[in-house]
Design an enzyme around this catalytic site. Structure first.
Site, PDB file in Angstrom:
ATOM      1  N   TRP A  73     -43.438  -2.793 -42.522  1.00 43.53           N
ATOM      2  CA  TRP A  73     -43.424  -3.259 -43.910  1.00 43.53           C
ATOM      3  C   TRP A  73     -42.218  -2.740 -44.681  1.00 43.53           C
ATOM      4  CZ3 TRP A  73     -47.578  -0.719 -41.644  1.00 43.53           C
ATOM      5  CH2 TRP A  73     -47.620   0.666 -41.808  1.00 43.53           C
ATOM      6  N   ARG A  74     -41.417  -1.871 -44.094  1.00 42.72           N
ATOM      7  CA  ARG A  74     -40.296  -1.307 -44.841  1.00 42.72           C
ATOM      8  C   ARG A  74     -39.164  -2.312 -45.029  1.00 42.72           C
ATOM      9  NH1 ARG A  74     -40.253   5.109 -42.968  1.00 42.72           N
ATOM     10  NH2 ARG A  74     -42.048   5.638 -44.297  1.00 42.72           N
ATOM     11  N   GLU A  88     -49.613  -1.274 -48.693  1.00 41.49           N
ATOM     12  CA  GLU A  88     -50.150  -0.203 -49.534  1.00 41.49           C
ATOM     13  C   GLU A  88     -51.666  -0.302 -49.649  1.00 41.49           C
ATOM     14  OE1 GLU A  88     -48.842   2.490 -50.786  1.00 41.49           O
ATOM     15  OE2 GLU A  88     -46.898   2.020 -49.912  1.00 41.49           O
ATOM     16  N   GLN A  93     -56.777   4.970 -47.483  1.00 38.54           N
ATOM     17  CA  GLN A  93     -57.872   5.526 -46.671  1.00 38.54           C
ATOM     18  C   GLN A  93     -57.815   5.119 -45.204  1.00 38.54           C
ATOM     19  OE1 GLN A  93     -60.794   3.866 -49.532  1.00 38.54           O
ATOM     20  NE2 GLN A  93     -61.569   5.947 -49.738  1.00 38.54           N
ATOM     21  N   THR A  94     -56.661   4.642 -44.719  1.00 38.00           N
ATOM     22  CA  THR A  94     -56.529   4.279 -43.313  1.00 38.00           C
ATOM     23  C   THR A  94     -55.210   4.825 -42.776  1.00 38.00           C
ATOM     24  OG1 THR A  94     -57.762   2.232 -43.736  1.00 38.00           O
ATOM     25  CG2 THR A  94     -56.574   2.369 -41.652  1.00 38.00           C
ATOM     26  N   LEU A 131     -60.101  -2.337 -40.034  1.00 36.46           N
ATOM     27  CA  LEU A 131     -59.499  -1.527 -41.084  1.00 36.46           C
ATOM     28  C   LEU A 131     -60.541  -0.820 -41.952  1.00 36.46           C
ATOM     29  CD1 LEU A 131     -56.617  -3.896 -42.189  1.00 36.46           C
ATOM     30  CD2 LEU A 131     -56.347  -1.606 -41.236  1.00 36.46           C
ATOM     31  N   GLY A 132     -61.769  -1.358 -41.986  1.00 34.93           N
ATOM     32  CA  GLY A 132     -62.814  -0.737 -42.790  1.00 34.93           C
ATOM     33  C   GLY A 132     -62.599  -0.930 -44.281  1.00 34.93           C
ATOM     34  N   TYR A 133     -63.521  -0.387 -45.068  1.00 32.96           N
ATOM     35  CA  TYR A 133     -63.452  -0.507 -46.529  1.00 32.96           C
ATOM     36  C   TYR A 133     -63.118  -1.952 -46.907  1.00 32.96           C
ATOM     37  CZ  TYR A 133     -63.441   4.590 -46.545  1.00 32.96           C
ATOM     38  OH  TYR A 133     -63.767   5.906 -46.369  1.00 32.96           O
ATOM     39  N   TYR A 171     -51.261   4.950 -58.606  1.00 29.05           N
ATOM     40  CA  TYR A 171     -50.477   5.284 -57.410  1.00 29.05           C
ATOM     41  C   TYR A 171     -49.940   4.029 -56.740  1.00 29.05           C
ATOM     42  CZ  TYR A 171     -49.271   5.526 -52.617  1.00 29.05           C
ATOM     43  OH  TYR A 171     -48.608   5.315 -51.447  1.00 29.05           O
TER      44      TYR A 171
END
Length: 321
Positions: A73-74, A88, A93-94, A131-133, A171
């Protein structure tokens, strides 16, 4: 800095192999390099003085030149703001290693905000698996729809506007502004905390973000904030491999709640089952997932409220839109 100090820095940061992640050569666990020890001693004496800031920036940039991660992603000097936003959100949380392959697949399926805005919920959740959440996925799609509806598919570079997007706090807004648009924002995340605590707050406990933020601002490379934050985060990631996580000394450090046996695990299991089965009654879900009746009923109601599920008669399904 003297040429001898530069040589010290070069020898302290062994070069990475081409993959720049798994081939990284580890430093001795629990030991500061010579330049790190000198920096910490100077910071203890002088605080965030101009010479200390200059030495700190050289330390971080030297590490980045030698061992900076090449992350999808950079995108070099002109990263795609949409890709930055997706990364982002995924990185909330991953861990980076888990995100990399899923990010690549996700972008292949939804290459821009319009494609993501148009996706069905089933397509979205299928692409998000692992990925969860999952609430992050819903918020990301809602954000994509706002980006398309309000700004024609292009992200704004103003962090105040970015915070209007679902799931985007100070953030993430600051990070997107810095990484996507090279804006000199001041923000904190776990790797940045680790670096500042290790270098400027050695042996102090309970350090607050209020204490850390002026240091973030003082050491920020305002000419190249994108490169600076990439370097700082990579250096922080390496510090956490070499030392017990310095972020634990932050007053704001929290441990991730246990996943095994949690409501979060059961919610994920419900989604995975319905993505395959299409629909199921509570009785079927109880049997298939070995779930307690009252707990499952509570979770299903919560998932209805969150928009993950719809109810058709006695069956629960994933909404089509």
């Amino acid at each position: 800095m003297s040429s001898s100090h530069t040589e010290q820095l070069s020898s302290a940061y062994p070069k990475a192999r081409p993959d720049c992640k798994h081939g990284m050569q580890p430093w001795p666990v629990g030991s500061d390099t010579g330049p790190e020890a000198q920096l910490k001693a100077a910071a203890l004496r002088e605080g965030v003085s101009l010479p200390v800031v200059a030495a700190f920036q050289e330390l971080v940039y030297q590490f980045y030149r030698e061992q900076g991660r090449q992350l999808p992603w950079r995108g070099g000097d002109l990263p795609d703001p949409y890709r930055v936003l997706v990364s982002e959100v995924m990185l909330q949380q991953t861990q980076v290693d888990r995100v990399i392959p899923r990010f690549t697949a996700f972008i292949g399926r939804f290459p821009d905000a319009q494609a993501l805005a148009d996706a069905s919920l089933t397509e979205l959740l299928t692409a998000w698996q692992g990925l969860g959440y999952n609430r992050r996925a819903l918020n990301l799609q809602r954000a994509a729809r706002m980006i398309v509806g309000l700004w024609g598919g292009s992200l704004p570079d103003d962090p105040v506007l970015l915070q209007q997007l679902p799931g985007i706090g100070p953030y993430t807004a600051g990070a997107v502004a810095a990484f996507a648009f090279n804006r000199p924002q001041v923000f904190l995340e776990t790797n940045i905390r680790a670096v500042l605590l290790h270098c400027f707050f050695a042996d102090q406990e309970g350090v607050t973000d209020k204490e850390l933020l002026p240091v973030v601002e003082a050491v920020l490379d305002r000419a190249e904030p994108r490169t600076w934050y990439n370097a700082l985060m990579d250096y922080g990631s390496d510090l956490k491999r070499r030392f017990p996580n310095p972020s634990r000394r932050s007053r704001h450090h929290t441990r991730q709640s246990r996943f095994e046996g949690s409501d979060r695990q059961l919610r994920g299991a419900v989604l995975r089952f319905l993505l395959v089965a299409g629909g199921a009654t509570p009785a079927t879900l109880r049997k298939q997932l070995n779930a307690e009746e009252e707990r499952l009923a509570r979770i299903l109601e919560g998932m209805l409220e969150d928009g993950f599920l719809s109810r058709q008669g006695s069956k629960f399904t994933i909404p089509s839109t």
